[in-house]
Write a protein that holds these residues in place. Structure first.
Motif, PDB file in Angstrom:
ATOM      1  N   HIS A 113       0.819  -1.219   0.000  1.00  8.10           N
ATOM      2  CA  HIS A 113       0.000   0.000   0.000  1.00  8.10           C
ATOM      3  C   HIS A 113       0.859   1.279   0.000  1.00  8.10           C
ATOM      4  CE1 HIS A 113      -3.561   2.399   1.255  1.00  8.10           C
ATOM      5  NE2 HIS A 113      -2.690   3.086   1.958  1.00  8.10           N
ATOM      6  N   HIS A 117       1.127   4.288  -2.842  1.00  8.81           N
ATOM      7  CA  HIS A 117       0.949   5.746  -2.698  1.00  8.81           C
ATOM      8  C   HIS A 117       1.987   6.466  -3.566  1.00  8.81           C
ATOM      9  CE1 HIS A 117      -2.219   6.665   0.107  1.00  8.81           C
ATOM     10  NE2 HIS A 117      -1.779   5.808   1.017  1.00  8.81           N
ATOM     11  N   SER A 142       1.122   9.708   5.427  1.00  8.19           N
ATOM     12  CA  SER A 142      -0.269   9.232   5.497  1.00  8.19           C
ATOM     13  C   SER A 142      -0.727   9.233   6.944  1.00  8.19           C
ATOM     14  CB  SER A 142      -0.350   7.825   4.907  1.00  8.19           C
ATOM     15  OG  SER A 142       0.235   6.918   5.801  1.00  8.19           O
ATOM     16  N   ASP A 307      -6.413   7.259   0.161  1.00  9.36           N
ATOM     17  CA  ASP A 307      -6.524   5.860  -0.269  1.00  9.36           C
ATOM     18  C   ASP A 307      -7.473   5.672  -1.453  1.00  9.36           C
ATOM     19  OD1 ASP A 307      -4.754   5.309   1.669  1.00  9.36           O
ATOM     20  OD2 ASP A 307      -6.174   4.348   3.043  1.00  9.36           O
ATOM     21  N   MET A 311      -4.240   3.655  -7.435  1.00  2.87           N
ATOM     22  CA  MET A 311      -2.794   3.614  -7.118  1.00  2.87           C
ATOM     23  C   MET A 311      -2.317   2.165  -6.936  1.00  2.87           C
ATOM     24  SD  MET A 311      -2.670   4.956  -3.166  1.00  2.87           S
ATOM     25  CE  MET A 311      -2.945   3.831  -1.795  1.00  2.87           C
TER      26      MET A 311
HETATM   27 ZN    ZN Z   1      -2.944   5.095   2.521  1.00  6.84          ZN
END
Ligand code: ZN
Ligand code: KG4
Length: 340
Positions: A113, A117, A142, A307, A311
């Motif tokens: 994840h 980003h 984040s 989020d 991506m």
């Molecule tokens: Zn995130």
């Protein structure tokens, strides 16, 4: 084309993306958020998020497939976030993707994840778009992470700095809560800060004069709580001024630490990434810093900062890691520079 799925925290997203030249094109992207529930509870309650995600994940996938047109025949692989994130939330995306890729006879790709980003910066923007120049220095900010990462190639990521305690996004969220603002705090603080152009408050900029690339935001959070207690009854004007100073303090630290990392590692470009990358002040100050140094500066469009599944698709296109359809498990504590 790749079908990508994101469910690491409170959002549930699905996207269909494809490679286009040296970058990534988003064919369709859909997102369902449990933000309203989070506002009700004043933050993310993992069980509440996961229970909501079970309900929405299949409709979200169906919607994105309809939006993209074409059928499952055009999908080559399914990509999913394996971590970092909340166990219950991650499991929903991972198990759904395993079942779907198995049932459809497609490859399964595992995505980190945090790397996703950063790789949102490979989603094509204007005409004549070119991929960011490497080596790049990424500031990844984040709700759970604040990292400075040196990217030598798409397979060589090295964490070179970051927070020792709270993440920048967490500091925004906690400061917002102390000010009586709703969740998520970053956009709320920004809305307040936009009402004024200076502040009578002065907050600390932790470790800003320290030569290392370490950051710390927990003291700043406590300082905000203390200021709120000191003020007592908070007028709208005072709230806006305190929010302005919180925004400045966090952005000042992030920009100064990025500057020090630029001096140390002399990258070709600076990449901004993560939910806090949606912050206008941070975007403009970091842009200025990059311009001063003659560096290529990239930041995702607003919709790809917080989020989203596009991506995850971008990361899968640029560096998808093939996963075992039966054995893949969520990795709750995956770091930005970790191999996946
Ligand atoms: Zn995130
Ligand atoms: O990347 P993200 O959507 O989720 C995580 O992976 O954590 O980041 C969420 C964080 C939250 O802390 C939120 O307050 C912050 O990003 N955020 C912002 C802004 N928009 C979202 N912080 C500052 N300014 C914003 N405009």
């Amino acid at each position: 084309m790749i079908l990508s799925i994101e469910s690491s925290c409170d959002e549930t997203g699905a996207a269909v993306v494809r490679k286009n030249g040296e970058g990534v094109e988003v064919v369709a992207s859909v997102k369902a958020s449990s933000e309203k529930l989070q506002i009700k509870y004043g933050g993310i309650v993992p069980e509440v998020a996961a229970r909501e995600q079970i309900k929405v994940i299949l409709p979200v996938i169906e919607r994105v497939m309809n939006k993209a047109g074409g059928g499952k025949e055009e999908i080559e692989s399914v990509a999913v976030t394996v971590g970092p994130g909340l166990m219950g939330s991650l499991l929903i995306g991972v198990e759904t993707s395993k079942a779907l890729s198995w049932g459809w006879g497609k490859k399964l790709l595992a995505v980190n994840h945090m790397k996703a980003h950063v790789l949102a910066n490979w989603i094509k923007q204007e005409n004549g778009w070119k991929p960011p120049t490497l080596p790049a220095l990424a500031l990844v900010v984040s709700g759970g992470h604040t990292d400075l990462v040196l990217i030598k190639s798409l397979d060589e990521w090295e964490k070179v700095g970051g927070t020792r305690d709270d993440a920048a996004g967490e500091c925004f969220d906690k400061a917002a809560r102390a000010l009586g603002l709703s969740y998520p705090g970053g956009p709320e603080i920004e809305k307040q800060a936009d009402k004024v152009s200076e502040s009578r408050f002065k907050l600390p900029r932790p470790l800003i004069h320290d030569d290392s690339l370490e950051m710390s935001f927990s003291g700043l959070k406590t300082a905000v709580v203390r200021k709120v207690e000191e003020v007592g009854k908070m007028s709208d004007k005072l709230r806006a001024e305190l929010a302005w100073e919180v925004n400045e303090a966090i952005v000042d630290v992030l920009v100064e630490k990025t500057r020090r990392a630029v001096v140390k590692f002399t990258p070709e470009s600076i990449l901004l990434a993560g939910g806090v990358a949606a912050n206008k002040r941070l975007r403009s100050k970091l842009g200025k810093l990059a311009a001063e140094w003659g560096l290529d500066f990239r930041m995702p469009d607003f919709e790809y900062c917080t989020d989203n599944a596009a991506m995850i698709g971008a990361a899968a296109v640029m560096r998808g890691v093939k996963a075992d359809q039966l054995r893949l498990r969520p990795q709750v504590n995956l770091g930005t520079a970790d191999q996946v």
